[in-house]
Motif scaffolding. Sequence first.
Motif, PDB file in Angstrom:
ATOM      1  N   ARG A  70      75.561  38.389  -7.245  1.00 55.14           N
ATOM      2  CA  ARG A  70      74.504  39.509  -8.471  1.00 55.14           C
ATOM      3  C   ARG A  70      74.848  40.706  -8.224  1.00 55.14           C
ATOM      4  N   MET A  71      75.022  42.158  -9.561  1.00 53.80           N
ATOM      5  CA  MET A  71      74.772  43.012  -8.463  1.00 53.80           C
ATOM      6  C   MET A  71      73.472  43.650  -8.922  1.00 53.80           C
ATOM      7  N   THR A  72      73.011  44.183  -7.735  1.00 55.97           N
ATOM      8  CA  THR A  72      71.825  44.708  -7.489  1.00 55.97           C
ATOM      9  C   THR A  72      71.669  46.249  -7.737  1.00 55.97           C
ATOM     10  N   LYS A  73      71.085  47.108  -8.134  1.00 54.66           N
ATOM     11  CA  LYS A  73      70.359  48.487  -7.839  1.00 54.66           C
ATOM     12  C   LYS A  73      71.403  49.324  -6.795  1.00 54.66           C
ATOM     13  N   MET A  74      70.595  48.693  -5.407  1.00 59.21           N
ATOM     14  CA  MET A  74      71.115  48.478  -4.694  1.00 59.21           C
ATOM     15  C   MET A  74      72.704  48.534  -3.921  1.00 59.21           C
ATOM     16  N   ARG A  75      73.433  47.481  -4.709  1.00 60.26           N
ATOM     17  CA  ARG A  75      74.553  47.001  -4.590  1.00 60.26           C
ATOM     18  C   ARG A  75      75.708  48.217  -5.225  1.00 60.26           C
ATOM     19  N   SER A  76      75.329  48.262  -6.123  1.00 61.40           N
ATOM     20  CA  SER A  76      76.101  49.354  -7.169  1.00 61.40           C
ATOM     21  C   SER A  76      76.182  50.939  -5.973  1.00 61.40           C
ATOM     22  N   ARG A  77      75.334  50.915  -5.759  1.00 66.89           N
ATOM     23  CA  ARG A  77      74.574  52.418  -5.483  1.00 66.89           C
ATOM     24  C   ARG A  77      75.989  52.526  -4.069  1.00 66.89           C
ATOM     25  N   GLN A  78      75.519  51.703  -2.889  1.00 65.78           N
ATOM     26  CA  GLN A  78      76.467  51.158  -1.919  1.00 65.78           C
ATOM     27  C   GLN A  78      78.529  50.758  -2.527  1.00 65.78           C
ATOM     28  N   LEU A  79      78.860  50.478  -3.218  1.00 65.76           N
ATOM     29  CA  LEU A  79      79.630  50.741  -4.035  1.00 65.76           C
ATOM     30  C   LEU A  79      80.117  52.225  -4.049  1.00 65.76           C
ATOM     31  N   GLN A  80      79.190  52.619  -4.652  1.00 66.82           N
ATOM     32  CA  GLN A  80      79.764  54.115  -6.036  1.00 66.82           C
ATOM     33  C   GLN A  80      80.605  55.063  -4.791  1.00 66.82           C
ATOM     34  N   PRO A  81      80.393  55.147  -3.713  1.00 64.29           N
ATOM     35  CA  PRO A  81      81.961  55.841  -3.084  1.00 64.29           C
ATOM     36  C   PRO A  81      82.719  55.639  -3.654  1.00 64.29           C
ATOM     37  N   GLU A  82      83.382  54.473  -2.741  1.00 67.41           N
ATOM     38  CA  GLU A  82      84.677  53.275  -3.246  1.00 67.41           C
ATOM     39  C   GLU A  82      84.772  53.145  -4.315  1.00 67.41           C
ATOM     40  N   VAL A  83      83.831  52.466  -5.676  1.00 64.92           N
ATOM     41  CA  VAL A  83      84.679  52.765  -6.536  1.00 64.92           C
ATOM     42  C   VAL A  83      84.656  54.249  -7.878  1.00 64.92           C
ATOM     43  N   ILE A  84      84.074  54.821  -7.361  1.00 65.93           N
ATOM     44  CA  ILE A  84      84.368  56.564  -7.220  1.00 65.93           C
ATOM     45  C   ILE A  84      86.126  56.927  -7.426  1.00 65.93           C
ATOM     46  N   ALA A  85      86.307  56.427  -5.880  1.00 64.98           N
ATOM     47  CA  ALA A  85      87.543  56.846  -5.381  1.00 64.98           C
ATOM     48  C   ALA A  85      88.364  56.090  -5.987  1.00 64.98           C
TER      49      ALA A  85
END
Length: 242
Positions: A70-85
């Motif tokens: 599942r996507m959680t707030k914590m997991r989403s924040r962890q992914l943010q730098p990679e996703v934005i790049a």
Amino acid sequence: MRHLLILACSQRKRSDADSLPAIERYDGPTFRLLRRFLRKQPSAPLEIYILSAKFGLIPSDYLIPNYDQRMTKMRSRQLQPEVIAKLKHILNAKPYQQLCICLGRDYFLALDKYDMLIKSGLIVRVATGSLGKKLSSLHDWLYGKPPELSPSWQAAAPAGKASLKGIEVVLTPAQVLDVARQALVEGKGKPGCYQAWYVLVGDRRVSPKWVVSLLTGLPVSDFHSSAARRMLIQLGIEVRSE
């Protein structure tokens, strides 16, 4: 015109043992809508990326196994730098004219500050609200218009839409039931809390108010059962009695 779509993965997945392209593995309402569109318009200038809790931002043909994360707030924040790049690379690689983002609240955290990447001339649509509203918005963006209604449905609901407390819903009966099936998979709300009237979703009897709450984003306490039945009937859904 080249279009770019970014949508969230779905908890509902095909259970095939072999790896499948992401667009085939995920089987929630947005993916069923998207696959129907691609079958009708296979040459559409559309590129699709999927935000996955496990794999990050991946192209629709990326091969993935069956999994459960599942996507959680914590997991989403962890992914943010990679996703934005990754998004920056995607947007710089080709000249897109339109971008549609169809994500839930937790998923959207992974796209924090995406607006800094948007170039002049790129038209952006963000599908927000309840699952029903997001599905309707995605349909309109893909096809450029609301769903076309069958003659029988048009006879029952000439306007081709239903509204409740100022919230308008334009969905086909199949899309309404897809929203309900997805919510059953995710365990949302209290679908079995009904009295005399119910809607059949597969082999499950569910509350009309629960379905309408999914479509509008309104809590079930904000409207009466009669209003829920009226909206569903206008959308072509059979409401049955015990």
